[in-house]
Design a protein around this motif. Structure first.
Motif, short mmCIF file in Angstrom:
data_model
loop_
_atom_site.label_atom_id
_atom_site.label_comp_id
_atom_site.label_asym_id
_atom_site.label_seq_id
_atom_site.Cartn_x
_atom_site.Cartn_y
_atom_site.Cartn_z
N MET A 62 0.83 -1.20 0.00
CA MET A 62 0.00 0.00 0.00
C MET A 62 0.87 1.26 0.00
O MET A 62 0.57 2.25 -0.68
CB MET A 62 -0.93 0.00 1.23
N GLN A 63 1.96 1.22 0.76
CA GLN A 63 2.87 2.37 0.78
C GLN A 63 3.50 2.60 -0.59
O GLN A 63 3.65 3.75 -1.04
CB GLN A 63 3.95 2.13 1.83
N TRP A 64 3.86 1.50 -1.25
CA TRP A 64 4.45 1.64 -2.59
C TRP A 64 3.45 2.30 -3.55
O TRP A 64 3.81 3.17 -4.34
CB TRP A 64 4.87 0.27 -3.09
N LEU A 65 2.21 1.90 -3.48
CA LEU A 65 1.20 2.48 -4.37
C LEU A 65 1.00 3.96 -4.07
O LEU A 65 0.81 4.77 -4.99
CB LEU A 65 -0.12 1.71 -4.21
N GLN A 68 3.79 5.84 -5.64
CA GLN A 68 3.74 5.89 -7.09
C GLN A 68 2.53 6.69 -7.60
O GLN A 68 2.54 7.16 -8.74
CB GLN A 68 3.69 4.46 -7.67
N ILE A 69 1.50 6.81 -6.77
CA ILE A 69 0.29 7.53 -7.19
C ILE A 69 0.06 8.64 -6.16
O ILE A 69 -0.62 8.44 -5.15
CB ILE A 69 -0.93 6.59 -7.26
N PRO A 70 0.63 9.79 -6.39
CA PRO A 70 0.51 10.88 -5.41
C PRO A 70 -0.95 11.29 -5.18
O PRO A 70 -1.80 11.18 -6.06
CB PRO A 70 1.30 12.03 -6.07
N LEU A 263 -7.49 5.08 -12.35
CA LEU A 263 -6.82 4.60 -11.14
C LEU A 263 -6.34 3.17 -11.32
O LEU A 263 -5.25 2.80 -10.88
CB LEU A 263 -7.76 4.71 -9.94
N ALA A 264 -7.16 2.33 -11.99
CA ALA A 264 -6.77 0.94 -12.21
C ALA A 264 -5.50 0.86 -13.04
O ALA A 264 -4.60 0.04 -12.77
CB ALA A 264 -7.90 0.19 -12.89
N LYS A 265 -5.39 1.75 -14.06
CA LYS A 265 -4.19 1.75 -14.89
C LYS A 265 -2.98 2.18 -14.08
O LYS A 265 -1.89 1.58 -14.20
CB LYS A 265 -4.41 2.70 -16.07
N GLN A 266 -3.14 3.20 -13.22
CA GLN A 266 -2.04 3.66 -12.39
C GLN A 266 -1.59 2.57 -11.41
O GLN A 266 -0.39 2.36 -11.20
CB GLN A 266 -2.46 4.92 -11.62
N ALA A 270 2.03 0.71 -11.34
CA ALA A 270 2.82 0.77 -10.12
C ALA A 270 3.23 -0.63 -9.66
O ALA A 270 4.38 -0.86 -9.25
CB ALA A 270 2.04 1.49 -9.02
N LEU A 271 2.32 -1.59 -9.73
CA LEU A 271 2.63 -2.95 -9.29
C LEU A 271 3.65 -3.61 -10.22
O LEU A 271 4.56 -4.31 -9.76
CB LEU A 271 1.35 -3.79 -9.22
N LEU A 272 3.49 -3.42 -11.52
CA LEU A 272 4.41 -4.06 -12.46
C LEU A 272 5.82 -3.47 -12.35
O LEU A 272 6.80 -4.13 -12.72
CB LEU A 272 3.89 -3.90 -13.89
N SER A 273 5.91 -2.24 -11.84
CA SER A 273 7.23 -1.60 -11.70
C SER A 273 7.86 -1.88 -10.34
O SER A 273 8.94 -1.37 -10.06
CB SER A 273 7.09 -0.10 -11.91
N LEU A 274 7.20 -2.63 -9.50
CA LEU A 274 7.74 -2.92 -8.17
C LEU A 274 9.00 -3.77 -8.30
O LEU A 274 8.98 -4.85 -8.87
CB LEU A 274 6.69 -3.66 -7.32
#
Length: 603
Positions: A62-65, A68-70, A263-266, A270-274
């Motif tokens: 959740m913190q990572w998201l 990545q999504i301000p 939001l779903a795209k963001q 974000a997850l794929l770039s983790l």
């Protein structure tokens, strides 16, 4: 989607996260957040090991998201299976993270879009990790799925995927109906630790746990892995945990209808770039995320187990088939009607034949009684000379005594009259006994069974045949072995039996030229629960096979009806015994029969 440029609250939130992961009593949805400054995103996650474990595992993601999504605040909601389903149904969540089993069930019932799947750290980054391990104690006799018969099996719940259904499917492929094989299913619910605790405490004989549950609890020093073993180990090469089933897609994240496409795209990006070695990936026990994988294998599992949410009940499928193949449906219906009609017709014919057979049986029974009476009358006719001789003796004696008494009256010898009268009375009694025996033999209906001795009936029969024995100069000897006992007998039937057998022996000896003619009768009470009777003569023996002679209307006598031995066999069997005939080793015919000492009931 609300945005704000003020980041002070975000920094404050990042400072509180470590405290949240340490103190599980502080819930993610109760932290003070200014919703007017941040876009609130609710994420539901399946809490398989309880609230604290779920926070520790998924809060870094959740913190990572949020990074990545301000301008967003991802609020985590650990839930049970039912709670997660209800929250999706009521649209209380924007995203869900769950195992593949529940992901299929939710996706087929609600509008969900699967965005990403975890890459397995244990499987070289592949998205396949979910499965089940069948765990038993080290000393357990269970070596295979089939050994679970009549055992207690601990499971998460009947709907748990990795904690039950994958193992049921693996057993189903071996043609083992696991739910009906075990003696008891013990659902422990979440957290998953309860499964192995139930096994440790002896409350269960085996436990179905998700992949790596045993290894994870051992690493946390919650139990000693050496005390347990995995049944039917099918661990793939290089996989880090032992597994008893095939592997299925890893945990996945999906968008509900409440979340927007932007939001779903963001979130997906974000997850794929983790990074694979990031704190969020490590906490989730993964190497990051990849695009959502196919759920086909899971669909097939639910379909084969007849549990798929889109799978109609069998009766609905049958109705659809009938609508599509109406001509076959009508044919089957007509066939069923025809079969039922044929069944009722057969039942009617069977009942009718049954009544006819019952009537025929009654008539046969009546005819058998008539035949027995006719045979007794025939025997009585054959004994006519003997009966005349028997009656002539007491009548002649009575005449002599009467003449003597008259002479004594004329001579005045009155003191000798009582003795003569007593002798006359004795001879009258003797004549009465002879007549009584003849009347008993000629009774049309046999008397009811009564408890009495067999020996008196034998002696009465010998008296009836004494004239024939004397005429043929036959010596009859009889012997009693063992302790004589009373038994249930029909006197008339037993006397008819003895008359027939002894008369056959007399007739056989009448044709022999030798001077020494003998009939030996043996009553043997030494056998338990029965008396054995043997009648042996020293005549010519059997000229035909015994089984043939015991058939109706088969006789070696010129004037014989061929019913004597048939009636004898019926009488013996009605007394719980058997009748047999054979040639004796010493010559002649040997007849053996047994009579039960117990009371025989009809039917």
């Amino acid at each position: 989607m609300r945005k704000t440029s003020q980041l002070s609250c975000l920094y404050l939130w990042m400072l509180l996260v470590p405290l949240l992961s340490i103190n599980a009593s502080v819930t993610a949805d109760t932290l003070p957040v200014d919703e007017t400054q941040y876009a609130l995103v609710d994420v539901g996650v399946l809490a398989i090991r309880g609230y604290r474990d779920s926070i520790n595992r998924w809060q870094p993601t959740m913190q990572w998201l949020e990074q990545q999504i301000p301008g967003t605040y991802f609020r985590l909601h650990p839930m049970t299976l039912d709670e997660l389903s209800d929250a999706v149904a009521t649209q209380d969540l924007d995203f869900v993270i769950t195992n593949p089993g529940q992901s299929v069930l939710l996706a087929r019932q609600y509008s969900l879009s699967w965005l990403a799947t975890l890459k397995s750290r244990l499987n070289g980054g592949q998205p396949m990790q979910v499965g089940s391990a069948l765990v038993v104690r080290r000393d357990s006799p269970i070596q295979a799925f089939a050994d679970l018969k009549d055992k207690r099996l601990a499971i998460v719940s009947p709907h748990a995927f990795g904690g039950y259904l994958t193992l049921v499917y693996a057993a189903w492929k071996q043609q083992i109906d696991l739910p009906n094989t075990v003696a008891q299913l013990l659902p422990t619910g979440f957290p998953l630790d309860n499964l192995l605790y139930a096994l440790r405490d002896g409350k269960a004989d085996a436990a179905v746990v998700p992949v790596c549950q045993l290894e994870q609890m051992a690493a946390e020093h919650l139990l000693n892995a050496d005390n347990y073993r995995i049944v039917e180990d099918h661990t793939p090469a290089g996989f880090g945990c032992k597994v008893s089933t095939a592997l299925y897609p890893n945990w996945s994240l999906a968008k509900t209808s409440r979340a927007g496409q932007k939001l779903a795209k963001q979130v997906t990006q974000a997850l794929l770039s983790l990074p694979e070695q990031s704190a969020a990936a490590t906490a989730a026990d993964s190497l990051g995320w990849t695009t959502a994988v196919s759920q086909l294998t899971i669909d097939r599992l639910y379909k084969d187990l007849d549990m798929h949410p889109l799978q109609a009940p069998w009766w609905q499928r049958a109705m659809v088939w009938l609508k599509e193949h109406s001509q076959w449906g009508w044919s089957i219906l007509l066939l069923l009607i025809s079969l039922n009609a044929y069944h009722f017709w057969l039942e009617y014919r069977f009942n009718r034949r049954g009544h006819q057979l019952a009537q025929a049986q009654r008539k046969l029974s009546e005819n058998l009684v008539l035949l027995e009476h006719a045979q007794r009358a025939a025997v009585a006719g054959e004994l006519g000379a003997s009966l005349a001789h028997e009656l002539n003796q007491p009548l002649a004696a009575i005449g002599n005594y009467c003449h003597g008494a008259s002479v004594r009256l004329q001579q005045g010898q009155l003191e000798k009259l009582p003795q003569a009268l007593q002798q006359i009375d004795a001879e009258v009694g003797r004549a009465r006994a002879i007549i009584q025996r003849l009347r008993g033999l000629l009774k049309k209906q046999p008397a009811a069974k009564q408890q009495q001795l067999l020996r008196p009936l034998l002696l009465d029969t010998v008296e009836l045949l004494q004239f024939e024995l004397d005429k043929q100069q036959i010596q009859l000897q009889w012997q009693l072995l063992g302790h004589e006992q009373r038994q249930w007998l029909e006197p008339v039937a037993i006397q008819q039996l003895l008359v027939n057998l002894l008369k056959n022996a007399i007739d056989a000896l009448a044709e022999c030229p030798q001077a020494d003619k003998r009939i030996e009768v043996l009553l043997d009470y030494r056998q338990p629960q029965q008396v054995m009777v043997q009648i042996q003569d020293n005549g010519p023996g059997l000229s035909r096979d015994a089984s043939e002679l015991m058939q109706a209307f088969t006789s070696t006598k010129r004037q014989g009806l061929g019913l004597g031995l048939v009636i004898c066999r019926e009488i013996v069997e009605s007394h719980g015994g058997k009748l047999s005939m054979s040639n004796a080793d010493s010559g002649g015919c040997l007849v053996q029969l047994s009579l039960s000492l117990k009371e025989q009931t009809d039917g």
